[in-house]
Design a protein around this motif. Structure first.
Motif, PDB file in Angstrom:
ATOM      1  N   VAL A 105     207.809  72.323 124.199  1.00 18.35           N
ATOM      2  CA  VAL A 105     209.232  72.383 124.552  1.00 18.35           C
ATOM      3  C   VAL A 105     210.051  71.921 123.353  1.00 18.35           C
ATOM      4  CG1 VAL A 105     211.036  71.475 126.054  1.00 18.35           C
ATOM      5  CG2 VAL A 105     208.781  72.022 126.995  1.00 18.35           C
ATOM      6  N   HIS A 106     211.064  72.694 123.006  1.00 16.52           N
ATOM      7  CA  HIS A 106     211.956  72.380 121.894  1.00 16.52           C
ATOM      8  C   HIS A 106     213.399  72.446 122.369  1.00 16.52           C
ATOM      9  CE1 HIS A 106     209.148  72.504 118.353  1.00 16.52           C
ATOM     10  NE2 HIS A 106     208.397  73.101 119.275  1.00 16.52           N
ATOM     11  N   ASN A 107     214.314  71.984 121.521  1.00 17.74           N
ATOM     12  CA  ASN A 107     215.733  72.168 121.799  1.00 17.74           C
ATOM     13  C   ASN A 107     216.464  72.470 120.501  1.00 17.74           C
ATOM     14  OD1 ASN A 107     217.127  69.560 120.737  1.00 17.74           O
ATOM     15  ND2 ASN A 107     215.365  68.808 121.900  1.00 17.74           N
ATOM     16  N   LEU A 108     217.596  73.150 120.633  1.00 17.50           N
ATOM     17  CA  LEU A 108     218.422  73.482 119.477  1.00 17.50           C
ATOM     18  C   LEU A 108     219.893  73.380 119.863  1.00 17.50           C
ATOM     19  CD1 LEU A 108     219.658  76.629 119.898  1.00 17.50           C
ATOM     20  CD2 LEU A 108     217.261  77.194 119.537  1.00 17.50           C
ATOM     21  N   HIS A 109     220.738  73.222 118.836  1.00 19.21           N
ATOM     22  CA  HIS A 109     222.172  73.119 119.036  1.00 19.21           C
ATOM     23  C   HIS A 109     222.881  74.257 118.309  1.00 19.21           C
ATOM     24  CE1 HIS A 109     220.754  69.014 119.745  1.00 19.21           C
ATOM     25  NE2 HIS A 109     221.849  68.799 120.448  1.00 19.21           N
ATOM     26  N   GLN A 110     223.984  74.706 118.872  1.00 17.87           N
ATOM     27  CA  GLN A 110     224.812  75.710 118.215  1.00 17.87           C
ATOM     28  C   GLN A 110     226.262  75.500 118.644  1.00 17.87           C
ATOM     29  OE1 GLN A 110     223.673  77.913 115.978  1.00 17.87           O
ATOM     30  NE2 GLN A 110     225.667  78.860 115.599  1.00 17.87           N
ATOM     31  N   SER A 111     227.190  75.573 117.688  1.00 18.66           N
ATOM     32  CA  SER A 111     228.611  75.378 117.981  1.00 18.66           C
ATOM     33  C   SER A 111     229.389  76.657 117.746  1.00 18.66           C
ATOM     34  CB  SER A 111     229.197  74.254 117.120  1.00 18.66           C
ATOM     35  OG  SER A 111     228.599  73.007 117.436  1.00 18.66           O
ATOM     36  N   PHE A 112     230.418  76.879 118.579  1.00 19.64           N
ATOM     37  CA  PHE A 112     231.274  78.060 118.485  1.00 19.64           C
ATOM     38  C   PHE A 112     232.732  77.607 118.506  1.00 19.64           C
ATOM     39  CE2 PHE A 112     227.532  78.950 121.057  1.00 19.64           C
ATOM     40  CZ  PHE A 112     226.926  79.987 120.360  1.00 19.64           C
ATOM     41  N   SER A 113     233.512  78.118 117.575  1.00 21.41           N
ATOM     42  CA  SER A 113     234.949  77.833 117.564  1.00 21.41           C
ATOM     43  C   SER A 113     235.688  78.905 118.360  1.00 21.41           C
ATOM     44  CB  SER A 113     235.483  77.798 116.129  1.00 21.41           C
ATOM     45  OG  SER A 113     234.865  76.755 115.398  1.00 21.41           O
ATOM     46  N   PHE A 114     236.802  78.511 118.970  1.00 24.30           N
ATOM     47  CA  PHE A 114     237.614  79.483 119.699  1.00 24.30           C
ATOM     48  C   PHE A 114     239.093  79.160 119.523  1.00 24.30           C
ATOM     49  CE2 PHE A 114     236.962  76.059 122.772  1.00 24.30           C
ATOM     50  CZ  PHE A 114     238.218  75.903 123.339  1.00 24.30           C
ATOM     51  N   SER A 115     239.910  80.183 119.693  1.00 18.20           N
ATOM     52  CA  SER A 115     241.364  80.038 119.672  1.00 18.20           C
ATOM     53  C   SER A 115     241.927  80.865 120.813  1.00 18.20           C
ATOM     54  CB  SER A 115     241.938  80.507 118.330  1.00 18.20           C
ATOM     55  OG  SER A 115     243.324  80.264 118.270  1.00 18.20           O
ATOM     56  N   HIS A 116     242.859  80.287 121.557  1.00 19.25           N
ATOM     57  CA  HIS A 116     243.382  80.952 122.748  1.00 19.25           C
ATOM     58  C   HIS A 116     244.828  80.519 122.956  1.00 19.25           C
ATOM     59  CE1 HIS A 116     242.932  83.143 126.494  1.00 19.25           C
ATOM     60  NE2 HIS A 116     243.396  82.107 127.181  1.00 19.25           N
ATOM     61  N   PHE A 117     245.582  81.307 123.703  1.00 18.69           N
ATOM     62  CA  PHE A 117     246.941  80.884 124.042  1.00 18.69           C
ATOM     63  C   PHE A 117     247.172  81.054 125.539  1.00 18.69           C
ATOM     64  CE2 PHE A 117     247.516  85.422 123.189  1.00 18.69           C
ATOM     65  CZ  PHE A 117     248.324  85.823 124.247  1.00 18.69           C
ATOM     66  N   ILE A 118     248.042  80.211 126.070  1.00 20.12           N
ATOM     67  CA  ILE A 118     248.407  80.248 127.483  1.00 20.12           C
ATOM     68  C   ILE A 118     249.917  80.429 127.575  1.00 20.12           C
ATOM     69  CG2 ILE A 118     248.387  79.010 129.682  1.00 20.12           C
ATOM     70  CD1 ILE A 118     246.019  77.428 128.733  1.00 20.12           C
ATOM     71  N   GLU A 119     250.349  81.390 128.371  1.00 25.63           N
ATOM     72  CA  GLU A 119     251.780  81.577 128.620  1.00 25.63           C
ATOM     73  C   GLU A 119     252.287  80.445 129.500  1.00 25.63           C
ATOM     74  OE1 GLU A 119     253.622  83.910 127.348  1.00 25.63           O
ATOM     75  OE2 GLU A 119     252.235  85.474 126.669  1.00 25.63           O
ATOM     76  N   VAL A 120     253.218  79.645 128.984  1.00 27.04           N
ATOM     77  CA  VAL A 120     253.803  78.527 129.729  1.00 27.04           C
ATOM     78  C   VAL A 120     255.324  78.661 129.644  1.00 27.04           C
ATOM     79  CG1 VAL A 120     253.891  76.028 130.038  1.00 27.04           C
ATOM     80  CG2 VAL A 120     251.826  77.087 129.107  1.00 27.04           C
TER      81      VAL A 120
END
Length: 292
Positions: A233-248
């Motif tokens: 059993v192994h484990n790994l990490h991965q990161s993802f960037s995101f950009s989003h907008f919300i109508e307010v």
């Protein structure tokens, strides 16, 4: 008879605190030294973090589901006594009694780890019993409209200057984060995915007219069975960037904003003939509250 003077009022929408309570939660579980790591001679250190995975409110109670993550550094039971580490997780559910709370209210939860003990199990030499004491704090609020008297024409009145977060508006939106990535070169390919844990961080927020722009990062931790004869059993990490907008509607530069992010769904699958490439599909819910 003097004419009655109507006071001058302003209507504010505030996020009023209904109640705030704290409770202790005891987390118990068993962790196992994963194959092919060596047996444990002595534990040197235990690094621990607690992550909130889901929060729900029922009448007079807040239910918190989370994960306790342990990074254990130990001396191997071998002649060379090399230092190894293992990474394990234990899921938990905690309850905080909050009189006055109802499902339609807002809640903010903080978790503090007060103590963790890791002791060898009496049943199996590669198993360790874990007992952790968590302090779970829940702050329940609701949006309320109040009228504040700001002046009474024709009269000298005492007044006090106060700073209030006046809620302009709040809106929610979903964002989908998906990508493909390679299994790190030092890790074996994937035969079967056992578990996926996520952590979301809001890195930046900006307000333009009637809109909130949000930048963030999602980190996934994948625990899997390796595509090898011994099936370690192994484990790994991965990161993802995101950009989003919300109508307010009503939002404008110079106002304040608070953003909460929740993971609604996550799915990781193997891709490619050699199972050395993965695809991640993450659904986030973002909630933005704009105040001035």
């Amino acid at each position: 008879m003097a004419a009655q003077v109507a006071p001058v009022t302003e209507q504010l929408t505030i996020n009023q605190v209904v109640n705030e309570q704290t409770a202790q939660t005891v987390v118990r579980g068993t962790i196992t030294v994963p194959d092919p790591k060596p047996d444990v001679d002595e534990i040197l250190s235990v690094d621990r973090t607690a992550t909130v995975k889901d929060i729900s409110i029922v009448p007079d109670k807040v239910i918190v589901e989370g994960t306790l993550t342990l990074q254990v550094v130990y001396v191997a039971f071998k002649p060379d006594q090399a230092v190894h580490h293992m990474h394990e997780q234990i899921n938990f559910t905690g309850y905080v009694d909050v009189p006055g709370a109802t499902p339609d209210m807002n809640v903010k939860v903080d978790i503090d780890i007060e103590d963790v003990s890791v002791n060898r199990s009496n049943k199996k030499p590669r198993d360790f019993d874990v007992a952790a004491v968590l302090e779970v704090s829940a702050k329940v609020t609701e949006n309320r409209q109040i009228e504040v008297v700001v002046d009474v024409p024709g009269y000298d009145v005492e007044s006090e200057m106060i700073n209030v977060d006046d809620l302009v508006n709040q809106e929610s939106s979903q964002v989908i984060v998906s990508d493909e990535f390679d299994v790190p070169a030092e890790k074996p390919p994937v035969e079967k995915i056992l578990d996926v844990d996520t952590q979301t961080t809001i890195t930046d927020t900006r307000i333009v007219k009637d809109k909130v722009i949000i930048d963030g990062e999602v980190t996934i931790q994948v625990t899997y069975v390796a595509f090898e004869p011994s099936q370690p059993v192994h484990n790994l990490h991965q990161s993802f960037s995101f950009s989003h907008f919300i109508e307010v509607p009503g939002a404008a530069p110079g106002m304040n904003v608070e953003v909460d992010a929740y993971v609604e769904d996550v799915d990781v699958e193997t891709k490619g003939a050699y199972a050395d490439r993965l695809t991640a599909y993450i659904v986030l819910e973002l909630n933005a509250r704009v105040m001035e």
